[in-house]
Structures are given as structure tokens and as C-alpha cells.
Design a protein around this motif. Structure first.
Motif, short mmCIF file in Angstrom:
data_model
loop_
_atom_site.label_atom_id
_atom_site.label_comp_id
_atom_site.label_asym_id
_atom_site.label_seq_id
_atom_site.Cartn_x
_atom_site.Cartn_y
_atom_site.Cartn_z
N TYR A 1 12.80 1.17 1.15
CA TYR A 1 12.10 -0.03 0.67
C TYR A 1 10.86 -0.29 1.52
CZ TYR A 1 16.41 -1.07 -1.93
OH TYR A 1 17.49 -1.01 -2.78
N ALA A 2 11.03 -0.10 2.83
CA ALA A 2 9.92 -0.39 3.74
C ALA A 2 8.72 0.52 3.44
CB ALA A 2 10.38 -0.21 5.19
N LEU B 1 2.50 -4.88 1.19
CA LEU B 1 3.33 -6.09 1.29
C LEU B 1 3.73 -6.30 2.75
CD1 LEU B 1 6.12 -6.19 -1.45
CD2 LEU B 1 4.32 -7.85 -1.04
N GLY B 2 3.87 -7.55 3.14
CA GLY B 2 4.26 -7.84 4.53
C GLY B 2 5.72 -7.49 4.79
N ASN B 3 6.18 -7.78 6.00
CA ASN B 3 7.53 -7.40 6.42
C ASN B 3 8.63 -8.33 5.96
OD1 ASN B 3 7.11 -5.05 7.71
ND2 ASN B 3 6.59 -6.02 9.69
N LEU C 1 12.02 -6.98 -4.23
CA LEU C 1 10.79 -6.31 -3.78
C LEU C 1 9.74 -6.30 -4.89
CD1 LEU C 1 9.42 -4.46 -1.57
CD2 LEU C 1 10.38 -2.54 -2.78
N VAL C 2 10.17 -5.97 -6.09
CA VAL C 2 9.23 -5.88 -7.21
C VAL C 2 8.63 -7.27 -7.50
CG1 VAL C 2 9.02 -5.40 -9.70
CG2 VAL C 2 10.31 -3.83 -8.22
N ALA C 3 9.48 -8.29 -7.49
CA ALA C 3 8.98 -9.65 -7.74
C ALA C 3 7.97 -10.05 -6.67
CB ALA C 3 10.15 -10.64 -7.79
N ALA C 4 8.27 -9.72 -5.41
CA ALA C 4 7.35 -10.06 -4.32
C ALA C 4 6.01 -9.35 -4.52
CB ALA C 4 7.97 -9.66 -2.97
#
Ligand code: ASP
Length: 453
Positions: free
Chosen positions: A76-77, A85-87, A126-129
Motif C-alpha cells: 500500500y505504501a 499521498l501522505g503517510n 486508500l482509493v478514497a483518499a
């Protein structure tokens, strides 16, 4: 509105996620997005779902699996990093996985299901973010809050009917909803997954619940092909086929779309469009209730191996009341499911998936069939492949069976069995596994490649 589902290979890397965003952003009707867990980035890679299963099993046996946890979170990272994207979201994913790994392990199967499902659950977050990062209103929806309820069999959930009305409420949600595929919750509130590749099922359930106009299923091929491209190179694409045809094809080895995923969409008449994330302008394949049967009797040819047949013969079988029931009872006692039962006056053949039986089960079943049914002969044949010729138009066409049988005999393929269901949507040929490819090629040649003069 449209429901759009993206499979694991469409979400395996940051570059893929960008394509997914572009596809969704291109059509304002694409308001419900169903996601799989990140899949393989290349052929030798491992799907996140498989890493999660390994991790859960390691926890059950060793109580820890730090390298696997790192590998999973790392997947994912990598995606997050690639798309800028941020952490924060990765922190959430890590703590969610660690929390789940500490959860109750009394039922190992349910524990594994909960860990497995986190693959899609965390990917949806993750996708939404990422969608929000791109300036679009989007949010993750938890299947429990949305009321996606299922039966309790781990790894083989079935949707409960009340889910559909519950899911309808999601229409009120603003923006794009990102929904994790592959699982629901049982009445006790536990996570239960569908069978493997089950995110297709979630998409179909959601399409039904939301009363969507279309269910788009994005994968990594341009279309459903008329035959397996690893057997016949560059086969013709199928533009349109019916649910029943698709069901028959996916049953016998077409893995593009999960066979259980057809029912929810079919019940509400929602067409399913299969498309390619890597080539979204390609037309794809549409699955519908009815189609024009103008392009020949056969729509596709599928095959699958790993079957065995149990042949039972007994003189005057046709007059013996309850014979079939007793045969099936013996199978049921060993938890065996069967695929086909072609039969004659004094004999019947039961075709089953070979991996259900080890030697002990097989010997027990044979002995019982012989002793309890007083059969004259019971024999088992292994390594059978089933080749299915599928097409609704066969019903109105005379001579399709003859053409198929002749094509097989010209190719020197020995037909072990033929079965045509009364629906006439498909014709099944049982052949030896060693002749499977030869059979498929001969049938493809006959129905799709022959130049008719
Ligand atoms: N990730 C799950 C699997 O690999 C479900 C899916 O991708 O549809 O089976």
C-alpha cells in the motif's frame, strides 16, 4: 448511476490507480466504485490477498509474522508514495492490520476471513483518499454500515436478501462512494468473505441494490474471448452475450468474471459491461438478458480439466425405483458435489471434480456403490476435461452437435461423453485431459475460423 468495479491488477500500482481515477472522473454517472485488493504487478508477483492469507496462517501457528506485515503494508505504501499521498492513510492501514491480527482466533477460518477481507477494506480507504487528493468528493463506505449482510460460511458467503434494500440507501450519499469488494458481515457482525475473486459479486450486489443502470467491470483484457487465448492465439472477441451464456462459459474455465456475480445483476436486468482498465476505449463485452442471435449458433468455447467420472452399470437400472436417490445419497454422505450425470437405460456416469476425493474417499464411495446398490460394474476414470460449446442460438439451429462431433472426430479426439442439457444453451464433451487443447482448437476452427463457401 453506474457501479464500476476494478480488479486487483487495475489497482496494483500507483500508475494503475491513476488510470482508475481517470476512468471514474470521465463519467459523472460512475458514482459507486468497488475495489479489489492490490493484485499482481507482474506475472511472478503475489496478490495482497495471498500475502494476507499467508500472514493469517503464520499468526495462527507462530503468533507473529513481522516480515509479512511489512510486505503487505509496503504494498500500500508503494502505491501511496507513487501517487503522492501522505503517510496518514498508511498509518491507518498498518494499525488496522495489526489490530485485526490480535483479534479472536477461536475460529481459525473466521480469523483468516477477517484478515483476507482487510485487503479490499484497506484498499478502499486508500482509493478514497487518493480521489480526495485529486480534488473529487469521495468517501470509503464500510459494508457493515451499508448493511451488506451475508451467510456465515467462511470463504463462501452468500448475500442475504435484506441487503439490497439496505444498500439502496447509499444513493443518498454525496459524491463518489468507494466500497470494498469480497466480503460482507453475518448477523453476528463478523466478516465473512465470498469465494475467491468475489469482488465481482460485491459489484453485482451493489448494482442491484442501488438500481444502477449499468455494472461496469474493469479488468485487464479487452473483452471476453470466444476461447481461451492461451489455447488459441488471438481469438475473436465476444461483443455481446447473455447471462446464461456467460454463466456456462465462466463455469467451464472463463475466469474473466466470477460465475456467482451474474445473478444479482441478472435479477434486476442490469447489463454488465466488461472493460479493460489499460485500454478503456476498447468496446469490451456486454452481458445482457437477450441478444440478437445473428452471428452463428455458438458464442464461445470453454474447457476445464481436473474432473473424474464414476461409471455405474446395473441391468434393469431403469426400473429400479430410488436408484438415483441412493447413488446421490452416497455422494452426499461424503460431502461430494457433482457436475453432470449423463445416463443410459442401464448405466449412469457421474462427473465430479477430482480434487474433492482422496484415495480413501474414492475407495469408500466405490465400495458403497457396489455393495449397497448391487451394481454390476463401478469404475472410475480420472483426468477428464470438459469442453463446453456455448450459445443460446443452438436451440434454433439444426446440426450444431453434428458439426461439433465431426470436428472432433476429424481432429482424432475421442469423445468420452456428450451431454446436452434441456436448456440447449450448452453442449458438453468429456475428453481425456491430454486431448483437451486439441479438442478446443478443433471446435474453434469449426465455429469461428472456418470460411464458409
Ligand atoms: N482479492 C480477492 C481475491 O484475490 C477478491 C478479488 O480480487 O475479487 O480472490
Amino acid at each position: 448511476m453506474k457501479v464500476v468495479k476494478f480488479g486487483g491488477s487495475s489497482l496494483a500500482t500507483g500508475a494503475q490507480l491513476e488510470k482508475v481515477f481517470d476512468i471514474v472522473a470521465q463519467d459523472p454517472k460512475r458514482r459507486a466504485v468497488v475495489v479489489s485488493a492490490p493484485g499482481k504487478r507482474h506475472t511472478a508477483d503475489t496478490k495482497v490477498t495471498d500475502l494476507l492469507i499467508a500472514c493469517a496462517e503464520r499468526y495462527l501457528s507462530n503468533g507473529e509474522a513481522p516480515e509479512l506485515v511489512e510486505e503487505i503494508v509496503g504494498r500500500y505504501a508503494d502505491i501511496a508514495l507513487e501517487v503522492g499521498l501522505g503517510n496518514e492513510v498508511i498509518g491507518l492501514i498498518r494499525s488496522d492490520l495489526l489490530r485485526l491480527l490480535q483479534s479472536d482466533k477461536q475460529s481459525p477460518e473466521r480469523f483468516i476471513d477477517a484478515i483476507k477481507a482487510s485487503g479490499e477494506d484497506n484498499n478502499a480507504k486508500l482509493v478514497a483518499a487518493y480521489f480526495r487528493h485529486r480534488g473529487v468528493e469521495a468517501h470509503y463506505v464500510n459494508p457493515k454500515d451499508a448493511g451488506l449482510f451475508v451467510t456465515s460460511e467462511p470463504g463462501n458467503a452468500q448475500v442475504l436478501p435484506e441487503s439490497y434494500d439496505n444498500l439502496f440507501q447509499l444513493r443518498q450519499e454525496p459524491g463518489i462512494i468507494v466500497f470494498p469488494g469480497f466480503f460482507g458481515f453475518n448477523e453476528e457482525g463478523e466478516v465473512i468473505t465470498f469465494s475467491r475473486s468475489g469482488s465481482d459479486i460485491t459489484g453485482s450486489i451493489l448494482a442491484n441494490g442501488l438500481k444502477a443502470e449499468l455494472y461496469e467491470n474493469f479488468t485487464d483484457v479487452d473483452a471476453v474471448y470466444t476461447v481461451n487465448p492461451s489455447i488459441v492465439p488471438h481469438p475473436k472477441e465476444i461483443r455481446e452475450l447473455t447471462y446464461r451464456e456467460m454463466r456456462e462459459l465462466s463455469y467451464a474455465g472463463f475466469s474473466v468474471f466470477h460465475d456467482e456475480a451474474l445473478i444479482p445483476a441478472f435479477r434486476t436486468n442490469i447489463p454488465v459491461q466488461i472493460k479493460n482498465t489499460n485500454n478503456p476505449s476498447a468496446e469490451g463485452t456486454r452481458v445482457v438478458t437477450k441478444r440478437d442471435n445473428t452471428n452463428g449458433p455458438v458464442v464461445g468455447i470453454a474447457s476445464d480439466s481436473g474432473f473424474c467420472s464414476i461409471y455405474i452399470s446395473k441391468y434393469l437400472m431403469n426400473r429400479e425405483i430410488g436408484f438415483g436417490r441412493r447413488v446421490l445419497q452416497i455422494l452426499e454422505d461424503d460431502g461430494l458435489t457433482y457436475e453432470h450425470i449423463p445416463s443410459g437405460i442401464d448405466d449412469m456416469t457421474i462427473i465430479l471434480r477430482q480434487n474433492q476425493m482422496d484415495d480413501t474417499i474414492e475407495n469408500r464411495v466405490i465400495k458403497r456403490l457396489k455393495d449397497e446398490l448391487d451394481a454390476d460394474e463401478v469404475t472410475v476414470e480420472h483426468n477428464i476435461a470438459l469442453v463446453m460449446v456455448v450459445g443460446e442460438a443452438m436451440r434454433h439451429n439444426v446440426g450444431t452437435t453434428a458439426r461439433a462431433a465431426k470436428a472432433l472426430s476429424d481432429a482424432r479426439v475421442n469423445i468420452e461423453m456428450i451431454n446436452q442439457g434441456s436448456s440447449e444453451v450448452s453442449m458438453m464433451f468429456g475428453v481425456k485431459e491430454a486431448q483437451e487443447k486439441q479438442a478446443v482448437r478443433a471446435l474453434y476452427q469449426e465455429f469461428f475460423a472456418k470460411v464458409i463457401v
